[in-house]
Design a protein around this motif. Structure first.
Motif, PDB file in Angstrom:
ATOM      1  N   LEU A 133       7.092   3.298   9.550  1.00 41.49           N
ATOM      2  CA  LEU A 133       7.433   3.217   8.140  1.00 41.49           C
ATOM      3  C   LEU A 133       6.215   2.834   7.308  1.00 41.49           C
ATOM      4  N   LEU A 134       5.394   1.928   7.843  1.00 45.74           N
ATOM      5  CA  LEU A 134       4.219   1.443   7.117  1.00 45.74           C
ATOM      6  C   LEU A 134       2.966   2.258   7.425  1.00 45.74           C
ATOM      7  N   LYS A 135       3.174   3.365   8.178  1.00 45.47           N
ATOM      8  CA  LYS A 135       2.083   4.281   8.520  1.00 45.47           C
ATOM      9  C   LYS A 135       0.910   3.546   9.201  1.00 45.47           C
ATOM     10  N   THR A 136       1.242   2.802  10.225  1.00 36.94           N
ATOM     11  CA  THR A 136       0.240   2.069  10.988  1.00 36.94           C
ATOM     12  C   THR A 136       0.623   2.099  12.461  1.00 36.94           C
ATOM     13  N   THR A 137       0.063   1.226  13.243  1.00 36.47           N
ATOM     14  CA  THR A 137       0.374   1.143  14.668  1.00 36.47           C
ATOM     15  C   THR A 137       0.911  -0.248  14.987  1.00 36.47           C
ATOM     16  N   VAL A 138       1.615  -0.353  16.099  1.00 38.40           N
ATOM     17  CA  VAL A 138       2.115  -1.653  16.538  1.00 38.40           C
ATOM     18  C   VAL A 138       0.943  -2.605  16.781  1.00 38.40           C
ATOM     19  N   ASP A 139      -0.145  -2.058  17.332  1.00 37.40           N
ATOM     20  CA  ASP A 139      -1.322  -2.893  17.589  1.00 37.40           C
ATOM     21  C   ASP A 139      -1.820  -3.555  16.313  1.00 37.40           C
ATOM     22  N   GLN A 140      -1.849  -2.776  15.216  1.00 37.29           N
ATOM     23  CA  GLN A 140      -2.332  -3.351  13.968  1.00 37.29           C
ATOM     24  C   GLN A 140      -1.350  -4.376  13.428  1.00 37.29           C
ATOM     25  N   LEU A 141      -0.068  -4.121  13.591  1.00 37.98           N
ATOM     26  CA  LEU A 141       0.931  -5.073  13.117  1.00 37.98           C
ATOM     27  C   LEU A 141       0.783  -6.440  13.771  1.00 37.98           C
TER      28      LEU A 141
ATOM     29  N   GLU B   7       0.828  -1.219   0.000  1.00 40.11           N
ATOM     30  CA  GLU B   7       0.000   0.000   0.000  1.00 40.11           C
ATOM     31  C   GLU B   7       0.853   1.257   0.000  1.00 40.11           C
ATOM     32  N   GLN B   8       2.045   1.172   0.606  1.00 35.20           N
ATOM     33  CA  GLN B   8       2.958   2.314   0.642  1.00 35.20           C
ATOM     34  C   GLN B   8       3.915   2.331  -0.555  1.00 35.20           C
ATOM     35  N   ASN B   9       3.712   1.375  -1.503  1.00 27.43           N
ATOM     36  CA  ASN B   9       4.562   1.277  -2.701  1.00 27.43           C
ATOM     37  C   ASN B   9       6.035   1.119  -2.343  1.00 27.43           C
ATOM     38  N   LEU B  10       6.294   0.285  -1.350  1.00 23.10           N
ATOM     39  CA  LEU B  10       7.661   0.016  -0.917  1.00 23.10           C
ATOM     40  C   LEU B  10       8.066  -1.392  -1.314  1.00 23.10           C
ATOM     41  N   THR B  11       9.340  -1.552  -1.685  1.00 24.98           N
ATOM     42  CA  THR B  11       9.871  -2.894  -1.953  1.00 24.98           C
ATOM     43  C   THR B  11      10.416  -3.470  -0.652  1.00 24.98           C
ATOM     44  N   GLN B  12      10.628  -4.786  -0.666  1.00 27.94           N
ATOM     45  CA  GLN B  12      11.230  -5.419   0.509  1.00 27.94           C
ATOM     46  C   GLN B  12      12.609  -4.828   0.775  1.00 27.94           C
ATOM     47  N   GLU B  13      13.334  -4.503  -0.287  1.00 29.65           N
ATOM     48  CA  GLU B  13      14.671  -3.934  -0.131  1.00 29.65           C
ATOM     49  C   GLU B  13      14.606  -2.559   0.541  1.00 29.65           C
ATOM     50  N   GLN B  14      13.633  -1.751   0.149  1.00 29.77           N
ATOM     51  CA  GLN B  14      13.494  -0.414   0.758  1.00 29.77           C
ATOM     52  C   GLN B  14      13.173  -0.524   2.239  1.00 29.77           C
ATOM     53  N   VAL B  15      12.295  -1.468   2.605  1.00 33.10           N
ATOM     54  CA  VAL B  15      11.967  -1.674   4.016  1.00 33.10           C
ATOM     55  C   VAL B  15      13.208  -2.129   4.764  1.00 33.10           C
ATOM     56  N   ALA B  16      13.969  -3.045   4.155  1.00 33.75           N
ATOM     57  CA  ALA B  16      15.175  -3.560   4.800  1.00 33.75           C
ATOM     58  C   ALA B  16      16.193  -2.446   5.032  1.00 33.75           C
TER      59      ALA B  16
END
Length: 360
Positions: free
Chosen positions: A55-63, A15-24
């Motif tokens: 980074l994913l624009k969410t909360t720990v609770d949602q994760l 949803e954030q248009n991020l690749t796994q590499e960008q997150v890493a």
């Protein structure tokens, strides 16, 4: 229940248009680590949860799929599923399902109360005496966990139920203690409230509350009559016991209680047991013939619209299925010591079949 964080991370990353590499790169881990997170092979280190959530624009609770208090509807859905499993006859499987829910939501008092209440309904579901004893012990243990609930309604209802369960378990001192923990009032504040609502010209609310209070007080009166009848039976005052049961039936019919509670079925069965124990087979079967339509009336209760006294009371659907109750009642009657002499009577056998067919 399994923690499936990977799908959530993958969905939010895309949803954030991020690749796994960008997150890493953002978190200082390898791309392989992110890939393992998303396939639920491993979980992120706890120190990475907050940065990952930001980074994913969410909360720990949602994760972590954290959910606080359940809604009443969610609790009802869990309870319904438990009942479905119980009615298959596999009590242990049903209790395992409930245990998993309780592990996932360990502090939800409403869930614990409702599941404990479900245990009560199906205490007789198992033919295994050891399983039944285990289920009773678990029922008491679970109710004990909400005995001090901050939710007053749950706490008071729990104390009443615990008193009954302790009595069933022959722990009479504990039963008495539970009752004594309940608050007692010298006057009924609801009666005062009905008058206040009337004076405020809130007639509809005053009407609803008055009807509810009347029904509950009549129900309590019926319970007292039933207890008096049982005591008379213990003293072998059988004519007196039957006479009191008849008064209970008349009271319910006169004031329409039988139309919204089906309470008369208990009285007819009680009378049939006494009469059968006296060797009066025909009369006992006659009472059982009254018992079946009274029980069916309890199943068929749909609404109170048009009733003289209780047209504003909302009826809830029965929590236990009609076929299940009918089958269990037929089993209990067939196995009852008082009714053993009736087993050879064709009318009695036909009555059992008719009872088992209710709701089918």
């Amino acid at each position: 229940m399994a923690l499936l964080m990977g799908k959530i991370i993958q969905k939010l990353r895309k949803e954030q248009n991020l690749t796994q590499e960008q997150v890493a790169n953002a978190l200082g881990v390898t791309t392989a680590a992110v890939s393992k997170w998303e396939t639920d092979s491993t979980y992120p280190d706890i120190s990475l949860l907050s940065p990952l959530a930001r980074l994913l624009k969410t909360t720990v609770d949602q994760l972590v799929s954290f959910k606080g208090e359940l809604s009443e509807r969610e609790v009802e859905n869990f309870e319904s599923e438990a009942r479905v499993i119980f009615e298959t006859g596999d009590s242990q499987k049903a209790m395992d399902y409930c245990a998993a829910l309780l592990k996932e939501y360990p502090s939800d008092d409403l869930l614990r109360f409702r599941l404990a209440s479900t245990y009560i309904f199906y205490l007789s579901a198992s033919s295994d005496e050891e399983q039944a004893e285990y289920q009773l012990a678990e029922t008491i243990r679970l109710f004990e966990t909400v005995r001090s609930s901050k939710i007053i309604e749950i706490r008071h209802a729990t104390l009443q139920v615990l008193s009954s369960l302790y009595t069933m378990n022959d722990e009479l001192d504990k039963a008495e203690q539970a009752i004594e923990e309940l608050p007692s009032a010298d006057y009924d504040t609801r009666m005062m409230k009905t008058n206040i609502l009337y004076m405020k010209e809130e007639y509809e609310e005053s009407l609803k509350l008055s009807q509810l209070c009347l029904f509950q007080e009549l129900r309590d009166a019926g319970l007292h009559l039933y207890n008096l009848a049982k005591i008379a039976r213990k003293y072998e005052q059988f004519d007196k016991a039957v006479a009191i049961a008849n008064l209970g039936i008349q009271l319910d019919q006169l004031l329409h209680v039988d139309r919204i509670s089906g309470s008369n079925a208990n009285y007819y069965l009680f009378k049939a047991e006494i009469i059968a124990s006296q060797g009066e087979t025909e009369s006992a079967i006659n009472e059982l013939e009254n018992f079946i339509p009274a029980l069916k009336a309890a199943f068929d209760l749909k609404e109170t619209k048009g009733d003289l006294l209780f047209d504003k009371i909302e009826l809830k659907d029965p929590s236990v299925s009609t076929p299940y109750i009918a089958e269990r009642m037929a089993d209990l009657i067939e196995q009852s010591e008082e009714f053993q002499p009736l087993l050879a009577d064709d009318r009695f056998v036909a009555l059992l079949e008719k009872l088992r067919s209710l709701g089918s």
